[in-house]
Design a protein around this motif. Structure first.
Motif, PDB file in Angstrom:
ATOM      1  N   ALA A   1       0.827  -1.206   0.000  1.00 55.59           N
ATOM      2  CA  ALA A   1       0.000   0.000   0.000  1.00 55.59           C
ATOM      3  C   ALA A   1       0.863   1.258   0.000  1.00 55.59           C
ATOM      4  O   ALA A   1       0.573   2.229  -0.719  1.00 55.59           O
ATOM      5  N   ASN A   2       1.922   1.257   0.780  1.00 56.67           N
ATOM      6  CA  ASN A   2       2.831   2.409   0.802  1.00 56.67           C
ATOM      7  C   ASN A   2       3.517   2.597  -0.547  1.00 56.67           C
ATOM      8  O   ASN A   2       3.651   3.713  -1.044  1.00 56.67           O
ATOM      9  N   ALA A   3       3.948   1.482  -1.134  1.00 61.59           N
ATOM     10  CA  ALA A   3       4.642   1.560  -2.417  1.00 61.59           C
ATOM     11  C   ALA A   3       3.723   2.068  -3.528  1.00 61.59           C
ATOM     12  O   ALA A   3       4.183   2.749  -4.456  1.00 61.59           O
ATOM     13  N   ARG A   4       2.445   1.763  -3.425  1.00 64.05           N
ATOM     14  CA  ARG A   4       1.486   2.160  -4.470  1.00 64.05           C
ATOM     15  C   ARG A   4       0.739   3.445  -4.136  1.00 64.05           C
ATOM     16  O   ARG A   4      -0.161   3.839  -4.869  1.00 64.05           O
ATOM     17  N   GLY A   5       1.117   4.109  -3.044  1.00 63.16           N
ATOM     18  CA  GLY A   5       0.552   5.406  -2.736  1.00 63.16           C
ATOM     19  C   GLY A   5      -0.882   5.394  -2.246  1.00 63.16           C
ATOM     20  O   GLY A   5      -1.620   6.369  -2.445  1.00 63.16           O
ATOM     21  N   VAL A   6      -1.287   4.309  -1.581  1.00 66.31           N
ATOM     22  CA  VAL A   6      -2.634   4.261  -1.007  1.00 66.31           C
ATOM     23  C   VAL A   6      -2.755   5.351   0.057  1.00 66.31           C
ATOM     24  O   VAL A   6      -1.857   5.539   0.880  1.00 66.31           O
ATOM     25  N   GLU A   7      -3.869   6.059   0.056  1.00 63.98           N
ATOM     26  CA  GLU A   7      -4.006   7.278   0.865  1.00 63.98           C
ATOM     27  C   GLU A   7      -4.170   7.018   2.358  1.00 63.98           C
ATOM     28  O   GLU A   7      -3.574   7.685   3.195  1.00 63.98           O
ATOM     29  N   ARG A   8      -5.031   6.090   2.742  1.00 61.47           N
ATOM     30  CA  ARG A   8      -5.307   5.803   4.156  1.00 61.47           C
ATOM     31  C   ARG A   8      -5.459   4.295   4.319  1.00 61.47           C
ATOM     32  O   ARG A   8      -6.092   3.629   3.497  1.00 61.47           O
ATOM     33  N   ILE A   9      -4.883   3.770   5.377  1.00 58.35           N
ATOM     34  CA  ILE A   9      -4.955   2.345   5.698  1.00 58.35           C
ATOM     35  C   ILE A   9      -5.688   2.187   7.018  1.00 58.35           C
ATOM     36  O   ILE A   9      -5.368   2.858   8.001  1.00 58.35           O
ATOM     37  N   VAL A  10      -6.674   1.306   7.037  1.00 63.37           N
ATOM     38  CA  VAL A  10      -7.368   0.954   8.263  1.00 63.37           C
ATOM     39  C   VAL A  10      -7.074  -0.514   8.552  1.00 63.37           C
ATOM     40  O   VAL A  10      -7.319  -1.383   7.712  1.00 63.37           O
ATOM     41  N   LEU A  11      -6.534  -0.782   9.724  1.00 57.85           N
ATOM     42  CA  LEU A  11      -6.131  -2.124  10.120  1.00 57.85           C
ATOM     43  C   LEU A  11      -7.044  -2.653  11.216  1.00 57.85           C
ATOM     44  O   LEU A  11      -7.304  -1.956  12.201  1.00 57.85           O
ATOM     45  N   THR A  12      -7.508  -3.879  11.057  1.00 54.13           N
ATOM     46  CA  THR A  12      -8.239  -4.548  12.130  1.00 54.13           C
ATOM     47  C   THR A  12      -7.236  -5.204  13.055  1.00 54.13           C
ATOM     48  O   THR A  12      -6.567  -6.163  12.676  1.00 54.13           O
ATOM     49  N   SER A  13      -7.116  -4.690  14.257  1.00 51.76           N
ATOM     50  CA  SER A  13      -6.303  -5.326  15.282  1.00 51.76           C
ATOM     51  C   SER A  13      -7.265  -5.982  16.265  1.00 51.76           C
ATOM     52  O   SER A  13      -8.233  -6.620  15.851  1.00 51.76           O
ATOM     53  N   SER A  14      -7.057  -5.818  17.544  1.00 56.18           N
ATOM     54  CA  SER A  14      -7.892  -6.515  18.518  1.00 56.18           C
ATOM     55  C   SER A  14      -7.634  -5.977  19.923  1.00 56.18           C
ATOM     56  O   SER A  14      -6.567  -5.411  20.204  1.00 56.18           O
ATOM     57  N   MET A  15      -8.610  -6.198  20.781  1.00 60.17           N
ATOM     58  CA  MET A  15      -8.414  -6.007  22.212  1.00 60.17           C
ATOM     59  C   MET A  15      -7.252  -6.877  22.688  1.00 60.17           C
ATOM     60  O   MET A  15      -6.586  -6.557  23.676  1.00 60.17           O
ATOM     61  N   ALA A  16      -6.998  -7.974  21.957  1.00 54.35           N
ATOM     62  CA  ALA A  16      -5.906  -8.879  22.305  1.00 54.35           C
ATOM     63  C   ALA A  16      -4.554  -8.195  22.280  1.00 54.35           C
ATOM     64  O   ALA A  16      -3.603  -8.659  22.921  1.00 54.35           O
TER      65      ALA A  16
ATOM     66  N   GLU B   1       5.350   0.135  13.069  1.00 54.18           N
ATOM     67  CA  GLU B   1       6.765   0.245  12.681  1.00 54.18           C
ATOM     68  C   GLU B   1       6.902   0.566  11.193  1.00 54.18           C
ATOM     69  O   GLU B   1       7.698   1.419  10.795  1.00 54.18           O
ATOM     70  N   ILE B   2       6.115  -0.134  10.376  1.00 49.48           N
ATOM     71  CA  ILE B   2       6.177   0.081   8.926  1.00 49.48           C
ATOM     72  C   ILE B   2       5.769   1.503   8.568  1.00 49.48           C
ATOM     73  O   ILE B   2       6.433   2.188   7.778  1.00 49.48           O
ATOM     74  N   MET B   3       4.684   1.963   9.152  1.00 48.99           N
ATOM     75  CA  MET B   3       4.195   3.304   8.823  1.00 48.99           C
ATOM     76  C   MET B   3       5.135   4.388   9.351  1.00 48.99           C
ATOM     77  O   MET B   3       5.360   5.406   8.681  1.00 48.99           O
ATOM     78  N   ASP B   4       5.699   4.177  10.527  1.00 46.65           N
ATOM     79  CA  ASP B   4       6.643   5.153  11.073  1.00 46.65           C
ATOM     80  C   ASP B   4       7.896   5.224  10.209  1.00 46.65           C
ATOM     81  O   ASP B   4       8.423   6.315   9.941  1.00 46.65           O
ATOM     82  N   ALA B   5       8.385   4.045   9.764  1.00 51.22           N
ATOM     83  CA  ALA B   5       9.587   4.017   8.927  1.00 51.22           C
ATOM     84  C   ALA B   5       9.354   4.716   7.594  1.00 51.22           C
ATOM     85  O   ALA B   5      10.277   5.305   7.011  1.00 51.22           O
ATOM     86  N   ALA B   6       8.105   4.679   7.125  1.00 49.81           N
ATOM     87  CA  ALA B   6       7.760   5.333   5.857  1.00 49.81           C
ATOM     88  C   ALA B   6       7.407   6.804   6.042  1.00 49.81           C
ATOM     89  O   ALA B   6       7.100   7.496   5.064  1.00 49.81           O
ATOM     90  N   GLY B   7       7.433   7.279   7.301  1.00 49.00           N
ATOM     91  CA  GLY B   7       7.047   8.653   7.574  1.00 49.00           C
ATOM     92  C   GLY B   7       5.561   8.896   7.386  1.00 49.00           C
ATOM     93  O   GLY B   7       5.138  10.022   7.095  1.00 49.00           O
ATOM     94  N   ARG B   8       4.755   7.845   7.587  1.00 49.46           N
ATOM     95  CA  ARG B   8       3.317   7.945   7.319  1.00 49.46           C
ATOM     96  C   ARG B   8       2.488   7.521   8.537  1.00 49.46           C
ATOM     97  O   ARG B   8       1.423   6.930   8.387  1.00 49.46           O
ATOM     98  N   HIS B   9       2.952   7.831   9.721  1.00 55.92           N
ATOM     99  CA  HIS B   9       2.254   7.418  10.934  1.00 55.92           C
ATOM    100  C   HIS B   9       0.772   7.799  10.902  1.00 55.92           C
ATOM    101  O   HIS B   9      -0.095   7.000  11.278  1.00 55.92           O
ATOM    102  N   ASP B  10       0.476   8.995  10.429  1.00 59.84           N
ATOM    103  CA  ASP B  10      -0.898   9.494  10.468  1.00 59.84           C
ATOM    104  C   ASP B  10      -1.763   8.978   9.326  1.00 59.84           C
ATOM    105  O   ASP B  10      -2.935   9.362   9.217  1.00 59.84           O
ATOM    106  N   ASP B  11      -1.216   8.108   8.491  1.00 64.67           N
ATOM    107  CA  ASP B  11      -2.014   7.509   7.412  1.00 64.67           C
ATOM    108  C   ASP B  11      -2.533   6.121   7.790  1.00 64.67           C
ATOM    109  O   ASP B  11      -3.139   5.437   6.957  1.00 64.67           O
TER     110      ASP B  11
END
Length: 338
Positions: free
Chosen positions: A112-127, A170-180
């Motif tokens: 997604a970062n390589a292809r310039g996707v604007e916003r990523i929503v990840l399903t994580s968990s209470m876990a 970690e991936i988003m921070d390394a790409a400078g895209r924490h807020d995406d």
């Protein structure tokens, strides 16, 4: 042309509801399945639920393989990454959970970062938030909390979700895209089934309804309705200040016996348990049942989530847990699964 969303895990319980809400909101949805043979069933399920499937596409993706990921991102503005292993029975080998959770997250987010996707929503968990902590804690778990993987009683599933979400940041921070990146952290998910697959959490209600649980263990469930989780995924995709944030979601925490009592009021003729099993009996039974033993850390331990950020994101209260459990039961009965 409407914005295109790549939705991984569209054939799952949550993925189907996210797809339904995205389609109803006017988006074009490109859903990923491991095998395109599942596409017709998903298409029929969403059409039956009232979705306009003329804006529904499918791609074949595997969390453990590189093939197809770059092509799947063609023309995609948003990524909804809901695909991840979720189990009730914990496997013997923890890498059966950890490898697809972490590697799938890496493939999805790096592409997604390589292809310039604007916003990523990840399903994580209470876990990934509320485990491995001192049981004396009585304050709600919030966005700043993380599961302590060195803490007592953390199982392989909780480890997999924690490692996968940490890797995402970690991936988003390394790409400078924490807020995406926006992350949704649901508790146990209940609510109406869209098809005849009971999934995982619904099995709890199914067993309470079919009489296979003679007495309820004193285990609490922090619960949330799938419709709220799906709505949060859609809202987090475009709400400007949702980026860079985690959204724990749990409407309330109830014990198994309370869930049984809720169900009995609606289904008085069913053999739903009326008694709560003493803790000593659960511990004794756990000596001979690994599934029970893997969840002994939850016995009597109530965890609350601070869902205020999610409530603000949705702009409304969460659906009550009792309503979510009853909706699960009604759809199980409708699909002749209970």
């Amino acid at each position: 042309m409407s914005d295109r969303v790549l939705l991984t895990g569209i054939s799952g319980f949550l993925g189907g509801h996210v797809a339904l809400q995205l389609l109803n909101a006017g988006y074009t949805v490109r859903g990923s399945v491991r095998n395109l043979g599942k596409a017709d069933k998903v298409r029929a399920t969403l059409q039956r639920a009232g979705a306009d499937i003329s804006r529904l596409e499918f791609v074949a993706l595997d969390l453990m393989k590189d093939a197809g990921w770059s092509e799947a991102m063609d023309g995609v503005r948003y990524l909804q990454h809901t695909a991840s292993p979720f189990v009730i029975k914990i496997p013997e080998d923890k890498m059966e959970l950890i490898a697809p959770a972490v590697e799938g997250t890496e493939r999805a987010l790096n592409t997604a970062n390589a292809r310039g996707v604007e916003r990523i929503v990840l399903t994580s968990s209470m876990a990934a938030i509320a485990y491995g902590h001192d049981k004396s804690r009585n304050t709600p778990f919030g966005p700043a909390d993380w599961t302590d993987l060195n803490g007592r009683g953390v199982n392989f599933y909780q480890e997999s979700k924690t490692l996968a979400e940490r890797r995402a940041w970690e991936i988003m921070d390394a790409a400078g895209r924490h807020d995406d990146l926006a992350v949704i952290n649901p508790s146990a998910i209940f609510g109406p089934l869209l098809d005849d697959d009971p999934g995982t959490s619904a099995v709890i209600v199914q067993r309470l309804l079919n009489g296979s649980v003679p007495a309820a263990p004193r285990i609490p469930m922090t619960s949330i309705d799938v419709r709220d989780i799906a709505a949060a995924h859609v809202a987090a995709m475009t709400t400007p200040d949702a980026g860079g944030r985690r959204f724990p979601m749990g409407e309330s925490t109830i014990f198994f016996i309370e869930a049984a009592n809720i169900l009995r009021q609606r289904y008085p003729d069913r053999r739903i348990p009326r008694l709560q099993m003493p803790d000593w009996a659960v511990r004794l039974y756990a000596m001979f049942d690994r599934d029970v033993r893997d969840n002994m850390g939850e016995l009597g331990y109530i965890k609350h989530l601070d869902s205020s950020a999610a409530i603000a994101l949705l702009g409304r209260p969460l659906i009550p847990a009792a309503d979510a459990i009853l909706a699960t039961a009604e759809s199980l009965v409708a699909h002749r699964l209970a």
